[in-house]
Design a protein around this motif. Structure first.
Motif, PDB file in Angstrom:
ATOM      1  N   GLY A  85       0.810  -1.216   0.000  1.00 34.06           N
ATOM      2  CA  GLY A  85       0.000   0.000   0.000  1.00 34.06           C
ATOM      3  C   GLY A  85       0.841   1.263   0.000  1.00 34.06           C
ATOM      4  O   GLY A  85       1.980   1.291  -0.463  1.00 34.06           O
ATOM      5  N   ARG A  86       0.311   2.334   0.572  1.00 32.53           N
ATOM      6  CA  ARG A  86       0.977   3.633   0.563  1.00 32.53           C
ATOM      7  C   ARG A  86       0.381   4.507   1.661  1.00 32.53           C
ATOM      8  O   ARG A  86      -0.664   4.193   2.236  1.00 32.53           O
ATOM      9  N   GLU A  87       1.056   5.622   1.920  1.00 30.77           N
ATOM     10  CA  GLU A  87       0.574   6.539   2.954  1.00 30.77           C
ATOM     11  C   GLU A  87      -0.692   7.254   2.495  1.00 30.77           C
ATOM     12  O   GLU A  87      -1.636   7.434   3.271  1.00 30.77           O
ATOM     13  N   SER A  88      -0.703   7.688   1.228  1.00 30.41           N
ATOM     14  CA  SER A  88      -1.878   8.361   0.672  1.00 30.41           C
ATOM     15  C   SER A  88      -1.791   8.294  -0.844  1.00 30.41           C
ATOM     16  O   SER A  88      -0.760   7.917  -1.415  1.00 30.41           O
ATOM     17  N   VAL A  89      -2.857   8.716  -1.504  1.00 34.75           N
ATOM     18  CA  VAL A  89      -2.859   8.707  -2.966  1.00 34.75           C
ATOM     19  C   VAL A  89      -1.892   9.734  -3.532  1.00 34.75           C
ATOM     20  O   VAL A  89      -1.533   9.668  -4.719  1.00 34.75           O
ATOM     21  N   PHE A  90      -1.445  10.683  -2.707  1.00 35.72           N
ATOM     22  CA  PHE A  90      -0.510  11.708  -3.164  1.00 35.72           C
ATOM     23  C   PHE A  90       0.952  11.361  -2.866  1.00 35.72           C
ATOM     24  O   PHE A  90       1.840  12.161  -3.159  1.00 35.72           O
ATOM     25  N   VAL A 150      -1.060  10.114 -14.991  1.00 36.91           N
ATOM     26  CA  VAL A 150      -1.981   8.988 -15.022  1.00 36.91           C
ATOM     27  C   VAL A 150      -1.235   7.727 -14.596  1.00 36.91           C
ATOM     28  O   VAL A 150      -0.218   7.375 -15.205  1.00 36.91           O
ATOM     29  N   ASN A 151      -1.725   7.085 -13.546  1.00 34.86           N
ATOM     30  CA  ASN A 151      -1.189   5.791 -13.097  1.00 34.86           C
ATOM     31  C   ASN A 151      -2.058   4.699 -13.710  1.00 34.86           C
ATOM     32  O   ASN A 151      -3.184   4.465 -13.272  1.00 34.86           O
ATOM     33  N   VAL A 167      -7.942   3.518 -13.778  1.00 36.25           N
ATOM     34  CA  VAL A 167      -6.696   4.284 -13.722  1.00 36.25           C
ATOM     35  C   VAL A 167      -6.834   5.349 -12.636  1.00 36.25           C
ATOM     36  O   VAL A 167      -7.938   5.676 -12.196  1.00 36.25           O
ATOM     37  N   GLU A 168      -5.685   5.896 -12.217  1.00 36.90           N
ATOM     38  CA  GLU A 168      -5.642   7.026 -11.290  1.00 36.90           C
ATOM     39  C   GLU A 168      -5.109   8.247 -12.022  1.00 36.90           C
ATOM     40  O   GLU A 168      -4.170   8.133 -12.815  1.00 36.90           O
ATOM     41  N   VAL A 169      -5.675   9.417 -11.730  1.00 36.81           N
ATOM     42  CA  VAL A 169      -5.219  10.668 -12.336  1.00 36.81           C
ATOM     43  C   VAL A 169      -4.885  11.659 -11.229  1.00 36.81           C
ATOM     44  O   VAL A 169      -5.673  11.841 -10.294  1.00 36.81           O
ATOM     45  N   LEU A 170      -3.727  12.292 -11.326  1.00 39.24           N
ATOM     46  CA  LEU A 170      -3.291  13.304 -10.362  1.00 39.24           C
ATOM     47  C   LEU A 170      -3.056  14.605 -11.106  1.00 39.24           C
ATOM     48  O   LEU A 170      -2.308  14.653 -12.087  1.00 39.24           O
ATOM     49  N   TYR A 257      -6.820  14.337  -6.915  1.00 41.04           N
ATOM     50  CA  TYR A 257      -6.711  12.924  -7.296  1.00 41.04           C
ATOM     51  C   TYR A 257      -8.092  12.444  -7.690  1.00 41.04           C
ATOM     52  O   TYR A 257      -9.083  12.778  -7.036  1.00 41.04           O
ATOM     53  N   TYR A 258      -8.166  11.677  -8.769  1.00 38.68           N
ATOM     54  CA  TYR A 258      -9.396  10.932  -9.002  1.00 38.68           C
ATOM     55  C   TYR A 258      -9.078   9.553  -9.562  1.00 38.68           C
ATOM     56  O   TYR A 258      -8.097   9.335 -10.264  1.00 38.68           O
TER      57      TYR A 258
END
Length: 306
Positions: A85-90, A150-151, A167-170, A257-258
């Motif tokens: 995982g990760r700390e946050s999406v950012f 885009v991830n 997908v993820e978009v930042l 983030y979306y």
């Protein structure tokens, strides 16, 4: 009273259901394929669910977890996956787990966290699999104030699913993404694919203040005539059964983030879009501008030995 949503903008908490902070399934959305659940687990928490007629990707938004799929009898649709995982999406790209339809799943988290379950009704039962963060393609799209990251963890062509695309978009503060406005609400072979879409948002705080963003969807002449102008906050979602969608606007000082979840009836799993005829010209300006120097916000980590 019908459980179907009556609004395309789902404010945080307004689409909760049982253990889920957000629960969008085809019945509630009034469409055929796409699903999204947001699951919050406390330290030591766990949750079990049946995948039913849908395939799912378990994606950590914050924290890590263990995902156990199937009965443990050794079939290729069984598996146990430890997600860092990760700390946050950012903060970074995350690893994830794919679990097939007709499977029992258990998610457990020692430290707790928030997890997205992205789903799509499907026909084939594919193997359960681990998706390492190091294998997620990180793409920079657009230039200037249209720059975004885009991830492509669950994009068509990068990770095998039956119907699910995710997908993820930042988007850095002050930039526009999902721009030019585009649509994918018709099946036109080689030009456009018919896909239902869910946007789930998180907005970065700054100077101790919560941020907001904005989402526009305009009617395309197809489907329900979707028309949305929404101020979105962390935990909100927007349903897009049809229509021109974009821009997604990050306010200055607050990165947006979306998470995009898509699926549809096409025989081929593909993301083909049509730009809005009044705004597609913006793409021609991109070669003359640099990519926003704030991007990438982060890159995929080095290879995972698993």
């Amino acid at each position: 009273m019908s459980d179907e949503f009556t609004d395309f903008h789902l404010e945080a908490g307004h689409a909760a259901n049982g253990p889920y902070a957000l629960d969008v399934d085809p019945q509630r959305a009034g469409w055929g394929y796409s699903s999204l659940r947001i699951l919050d687990l406390p330290p030591g928490g766990h949750h079990s669910f049946a995948t039913g007629d849908s395939e799912w990707i378990v994606l950590p938004l914050s924290g890590g977890c263990t995902v156990v799929a199937g009965t443990g009898t050794g079939t290729d649709t069984d598996g146990t996956f430890e997600l860092t995982g990760r700390e946050s999406v950012f903060s970074g790209v995350t690893d994830f787990a794919y679990v097939p339809r007709d499977t029992q799943v258990r998610i457990a988290s020692g430290a707790g966290g928030r997890f997205a379950l992205t789903g799509a009704r499907c026909e084939r039962r594919l193997p359960a699999r681990y998706g390492p963060a190091s294998a997620v393609p990180v793409e920079l799209r657009g230039t200037g104030n249209c720059s975004r990251q885009v991830n492509n963890f669950g994009a068509a062509g990068t990770f095998a699913c039956d119907r699910l695309i995710a997908v993820e978009v930042l988007t850095p503060g002050g930039n526009w993404s999902s721009y030019p406005p585009h649509k994918h609400d018709e099946c036109r072979p080689g030009q456009e694919s018919e896909l239902e879409e869910i946007y789930y948002y998180e907005i970065a705080a700054a100077h101790g203040k919560e941020g907001v963003g904005y989402q526009r969807v305009t009617p395309s002449g197809h489907g329900r005539g979707t028309d949305v102008l929404a101020e979105v906050r962390s935990g909100d979602a927007v349903l897009i059964p049809d229509g021109w969608h974009g821009p997604s606007i990050a306010t200055p000082g607050h990165a947006m983030y979306y998470l995009n979840v898509m699926a549809g009836p096409g025989e081929t799993r593909e993301w083909l879009i049509c730009d809005h005829p009044d705004h597609g010209w913006i793409r021609d300006t991109w070669p003359d501008q640099p990519v926003d120097p704030r991007l990438p916000l982060y890159e995929a980590p080095a290879g995972d030995a698993r």
